[in-house]
Design an enzyme around this catalytic site. Structure first.
Site: not given
Ligand code: NDP
Length: 715
Positions: A377-378, A380, A689
Site C-alpha cells: 500500500g501507499a 495516502n 480495482e
Molecule cells: P511508493 O511507490 O513510494 O511506495 C508504495 C509502496 O511500495 C510502499 O509500501 C513502499 O514501501 C513499497 N515499495 C517501495 N519500493 C518497493 C519495491 N521495490 N518493491 C516492493 N515494494 C516497494 O509510493 P508512496 O507510498 O510514496 O505513494 C504515493 C504514490 O502512490 C503516488 O505516486 C501516487 O500517485 C500513488 N498512488 C496511486 C494510487 C492509485 O490508485 N493509482 C492511489 C494512491 C497513491 P515504503 O513506503 O515502506 O518504502
C-alpha cells in the site's frame, strides 16, 4: 590465566603497572563470575579460586566483597566513559555530540551477554550497596552533563535539562528492555536507531532546526553515509531519504501534524515473510474450501465492525496521515466497509460458465482463487487501500499478506484484528511491516501468486520486474497528472467545486487528482475569481478539529517536495494566485502544513504541469478549442483519470471517449463508488480495482471438458 601470587608488600613502586594489571585481571574475573553466577554467587573465595590466587590477596586489593564489586562496576562505567570521550573527540557539532553519547552507551560491547549480565547484577544491588550507588550517581551525572552541554546549543536552556534527562532515561530503558528480553527485543544497532529517531523527533518538537545557529550536521554515527539527520533540512525535490532500517530493526511512525511518536514497528525480514506465507497456506486452504456465502458472512461481519469503530479508526488514520478528521470520519473507514460489503455480495455469486460443445460433450469453467497474494500500500489512504486490496482477494478465496507504507502502518494492523474478530481463519489476512526490502520479499516470493501495488510509477516498474521472475500476476495502481477540462458552457460553480475536489482533498495527496485544470479562455477569469474566493476560505489547521478542511502533508520530505515544486512553478513563470506557503502559526510549527496553491498562467512545459507533485498545487491552463485541449490533456505519460465539465451532452461523451485515462468523470470529480472499476492506462497502471472487474484479477479460470460419449482414439 593464574595470577602471580606475590603480595603487595613485596612490590616496589616500579611494579605499580603490574599491580594495576593484576587488579584489572581480578576485575575481569569478577565480571565473568557475575555473568555466570550473579551477585549472590560471586564471593571473594570464588573469585580467588577462579583467579588462582589466595582470598587474602583479593581482600588485600579490594577489602571486602562490596569493595571488589564496586571496583568492577567502576571499571565498567569507566570503560563507557572512555568510549564517550573518544567519540566526542571525533565530532564537532552539537547533534553529533549527542549521537556520540548514544553510540557509546549502546555500543556493540554493551550488548554482549557477559557485560550485560554484569550490569544487570549491579543495577539490582544499587539500593542496597552505597558504594555502587555512588558510582552509578557519578556515571549518571556525566551522561547528563554530556547531553545537556550539547543540547544547550540546540534548544532553550530549561529544555536542554529535561531533554537530557529524557534521552538518558531512554538509553537506560532501551538497553534494560533489551537485556531483560535476553537481547531479543533489540540489538545494538536497532537500539541506536531507536534513540536516533527519538532524539530527532524531540528536537523537531523543540523546534531545534529553527533555532538560530543550530543547524545540525550529520553525526559520526556508525550508520554513516549519505544520511539525512535531524535538523538537516531536506534540500527539496529529490532529497535523499534516510537509509531504511534492516529486517528485525525498529522504526517509528509519527503524527505529521505534531511530530508525536505514535508507535514502533519491527521490519519484517525473510523469516517473518516465510512464516506469514506458511500460515497463509494453511489458512487459505480452509478459507477457499468454504462456500462463498460463508466467506461473505465473514466479510460482512468485518464491515459491521469497521462501521461500529468508525470514529476510533478515523482518529487513528488522521493521526497517522495528517488528514482532517472531517475526511477520515466520512470517507476512509466507511469506504472500506462499503468495499467489504460489495465484495461479500460478489463472493456469493462467483461463477464459471457452461459451454455447449454439441451432443457428445460440454465444457465448463471454474473460477478458482490464485492462492496467496500480496498487497503493498501507499500512504495516502492506508485503511482504504488495505480494504480495496483485501476484500476482493478474500471474497475469491485467496489469502493476502499486506505491507502498508512505512509512513502509515497503523490502521492495516487494526484491519487484521477486525478480520480475525469477524471469523477469518488465522493467517488469511496478515500484515507485515517494513520498507521496500520487505515489499521485495513479497514480490519475489515463489509461493505468492500475485501482487497488487499502489504506489509510484518507479515502484510499479520495480515490482513488475521482480514479479516477472516467478511470473506473478500484477495489479498496479500508480501515479497520475490528470486533466480536468472546463468548457465555456459548464455550470461554473459546479466546475469550481469539481476542481477543488480534484486538488485539495487529503492535502492534495490523491493519485487521481486533476492537477492540470484546463479552462476555456472565455470563462477563465470568472472561474478563477470564484475558485480563489473559495480557497482563501478553507480552514487549515489541527486535523483532529472537525472544522479543519486542510490538514498536514504526510512527512517533512513530502512537504519539502511540495514547497520545492511551488518555488519551481514561480521561477518558471507561473503566477501564484493564492497559497503555497508553509503554515507554522497557531501551534502548527511541529507539523507539515502547506496552504493550497493555485497557479495561473501555466504552460504545458512547466515542471508543475508535467510532473506528479502529490500535494495541494493546482495549475490552471487556458484553452480555446476542443481538439487542441484533448491533444494537450493526453500529452502526458500518465493516464490515471480525467474529467470534463460541460452542459453539452454529446460533447461530454465525445471528449471523454478521446481522453487517455482509466477513470473518468463527467460533471464531477474524484468520486469513486465501489461498483465502478478504478485504475489507470499508460504509465498509471495495469489492472483494475473495485467493481466486478477486480474479480478477474484475483481468480484464475480452469477449463473443463466433459465427454458424454466414447473415446474415439485413432491408435
Ligand atoms: P511508493 O511507490 O513510494 O511506495 C508504495 C509502496 O511500495 C510502499 O509500501 C513502499 O514501501 C513499497 N515499495 C517501495 N519500493 C518497493 C519495491 N521495490 N518493491 C516492493 N515494494 C516497494 O509510493 P508512496 O507510498 O510514496 O505513494 C504515493 C504514490 O502512490 C503516488 O505516486 C501516487 O500517485 C500513488 N498512488 C496511486 C494510487 C492509485 O490508485 N493509482 C492511489 C494512491 C497513491 P515504503 O513506503 O515502506 O518504502
Amino acid at each position: 590465566m593464574p595470577l602471580n601470587t606475590s603480595s603487595k608488600n613485596t612490590l616496589d613502586t616500579s611494579l605499580e603497572p603490574a599491580e594495576e594489571s593484576r587488579r584489572g585481571q581480578l576485575i575481569e574475573v569478577t565480571i565473568d563470575s557475575l555473568a555466570e553466577l550473579g551477585y549472590v554467587g560471586t564471593t571473594l573465595a570464588q573469585i580467588a579460586g577462579r583467579a588462582g590466587v589466595s582470598p587474602g590477596l583479593v581482600a588485600h586489593y579490594f577489602g571486602d566483597k562490596d569493595g571488589l564489586l564496586e571496583a568492577a562496576f567502576r571499571s565498567l562505567a569507566r570503560r563507557v566513559s572512555d568510549h564517550v570521550r573518544a567519540r566526542l573527540r571525533q565530532v564537532s557539532t552539537p547533534r553529533a555530540r549527542i549521537q556520540a553519547v548514544i553510540d557509546a552507551y549502546l555500543a556493540q560491547e554493551e550488548f554482549s551477554p557477559r557485560t550485560g549480565t554484569a550490569w544487570l547484577a549491579f543495577w539490582g544491588q544499587l539500593l542496597q550497596v552505597p558504594g555502587l550507588k555512588r558510582v552509578q550517581a557519578a556515571y549518571q551525572r556525566r551522561t547528563l552533563s554530556n547531553l545537556r552541554i550539547a543540547l544547550t546549543h540546540l534548544v532553550a536552556p530549561d529544555e536542554a535539562q529535561s531533554l537530557a534527562a529524557m534521552i538518558a532515561a531512554m538509553i537506560d530503558g532501551v538497553w534494560l528492555r533489551a537485556a531483560l528480553s535476553g537481547w531479543r527485543e533489540a540489538d545494538s544497532e536497532s537500539a541506536r536507531a531507536l534513540l536516533t529517531e527519538f532524539v530527532d523527533g524531540r528536537l523537531k518538537i523543540a523546534g531545534a532546526s529553527a533555532a538560530p545557529g543550530s543547524r545540525m550536521a550529520g553525526s559520526a554515527s556508525s550508520t554513516g553515509g549519505d544520511v539525512l539527520r535531524v535538523g538537516e533540512e531536506p534540500s527539496g525535490v529529490g532529497s535523499p531519504r534516510r537509509p531504511p532500517p534492516a529486517a528485525g530493526e525498529r522504526f517509528t511512525t509519527v503524527n505529521p501534524a505534531t511530530g508525536e511518536v505514535l508507535g514502533t514497528m519491527t521490519v519484517a525480514g525473510a523469516g517473518e515473510v516465510n512464516a506469514a506465507v506458511r500460515e497463509a497456506r494453511r489458512g487459505q486452504a480452509a478459507w477457499a474450501a468454504m462456500p462463498g456465502a460463508e466467506r461473505a458472512r465473514v466479510l460482512r461481519r468485518a464491515a459491521s465492525i469497521l462501521r461500529a469503530r468508525n470514529q476510533e479508526l478515523a482518529e487513528l488514520e488522521t493521526r497517522d496521515t495528517g488528514k482532517p478528521i472531517q475526511e477520515t470520519s466520512v470517507v476512509d473507514v466507511i469506504s472500506g466497509a462499503e468495499c467489504l460489503e460489495y465484495f461479500a455480495s460478489l463472493a456469493q455469486s462467483l461463477a464459471g460458465e457452461h459451454i455447449d460443445l454439441g451432443a457428445q460433450a460440454f465444457g465448463y469453467t471454474r473460477r478458482e482463487p490464485l492462492g496467496i497474494v500480496a498487497g503493498i500500500g501507499a500512504w495516502n489512504y492506508p485503511l482504504q487501500i488495505a480494504c480495496w486490496k483485501s476484500a476482493p482477494a478474500l471474497a475469491c478465496g485467496n489469502a493476502m499478506i499486506f505491507k502498508p507504507a512505512e509512513l502509515t502502518p497503523l490502521t492495516a494492523v487494526k484491519l487484521e484484528e477486525i478480520y480475525l474478530q469477524a471469523g477469518l481463519p488465522p493467517g488469511v489476512f496478515r500484515v507485515v511491516q517494513g520498507f521496500a526490502d520487505t515489499g521485495r520479499l513479497l514480490t519475489r516470493h515463489p509461493d505468492i501468486r500475485k501482487v497488487s501495488l499502489t504506489g509510484e510509477v518507479g515502484t510499479g516498474k520495480a515490482v513488475m520486474a521482480d514479479a516477472a521472475s516467478t511470473l506473478k500476476n500484477v495489479t498496479l495502481e500508480l501515479g497520475g497528472k490528470s486533466p480536468l477540462i472546463v468548457f465555456e458552457d459548464a455550470h461554473l460553480d459546479n466546475a469550481v467545486g469539481g476542481a477543488l475536489l480534484a486538488n485539495f482533498y487529503s492535502s492534495g495527496q490523491v493519485c487521481s487528482n486533476a492537477t492540470r485544470v484546463f479552462v476555456h479562455s472565455s470563462v477563465k477569469k470568472e472561474f478563477l475569481e470564484r475558485l480563489v474566493k473559495r480557497v482563501v476560505g478553507l480552514k487549515i489547521g489541527d486535523p483532529m478539529d472537525p472544522k479543519t478542511q486542510v490538514g498536514a502533508l504526510v512527512s517533512e520530505q513530502q512537504m519539502q517536495k511540495v514547497l520545492g515544486y511551488i518555488e519551481r512553478g514561480r521561477s518558471e513563470g507561473a503566477r501564484l494566485l493564492v497559497g503555497g506557503k508553509r503554515v507554522t502559526a497557531g501551534g502548527l510549527d511541529r507539523g507539515y502544513f502547506v496552504t493550497p496553491a493555485i497557479f495561473d498562467d501555466c504552460r504545458d512545459d512547466m515542471s508543475i504541469v508535467r510532473e506528479e507533485i502529490f500535494g495541494p498545487v493546482m495549475s490552471v491552463l487556458a484553452f480555446d478549442d476542443e481538439r487542441e485541449v484533448i491533444e494537450r490533456a493526453n500529452a502526458t505519460e500518465f493516464g490515471l483519470a480525467a474529467g470534463v465539465f460541460t452542459n453539452d451532452l454529446t460533447r461530454g461523451h465525445r471528449v471523454i471517449a478521446q481522453l487517455q485515462a482509466g477513470t473518468c468523470w463527467i460533471n464531477h470529480y474524484n468520486v469513486t463508488p465501489i461498483e465502478l472499476p478504478f485504475g489507470g492506462v499508460k504509465m498509471s497502471g495495469l489492472g483494475r480495482e473495485n467493481g466486478r472487474a477486480a474479480i478477474e484479477h484475483y481468480t484464475q479460470l480452469k477449463s473443463v471438458y466433459v465427454a458424454m460419449g466414447n473415446v474415439d482414439a485413432p491408435y
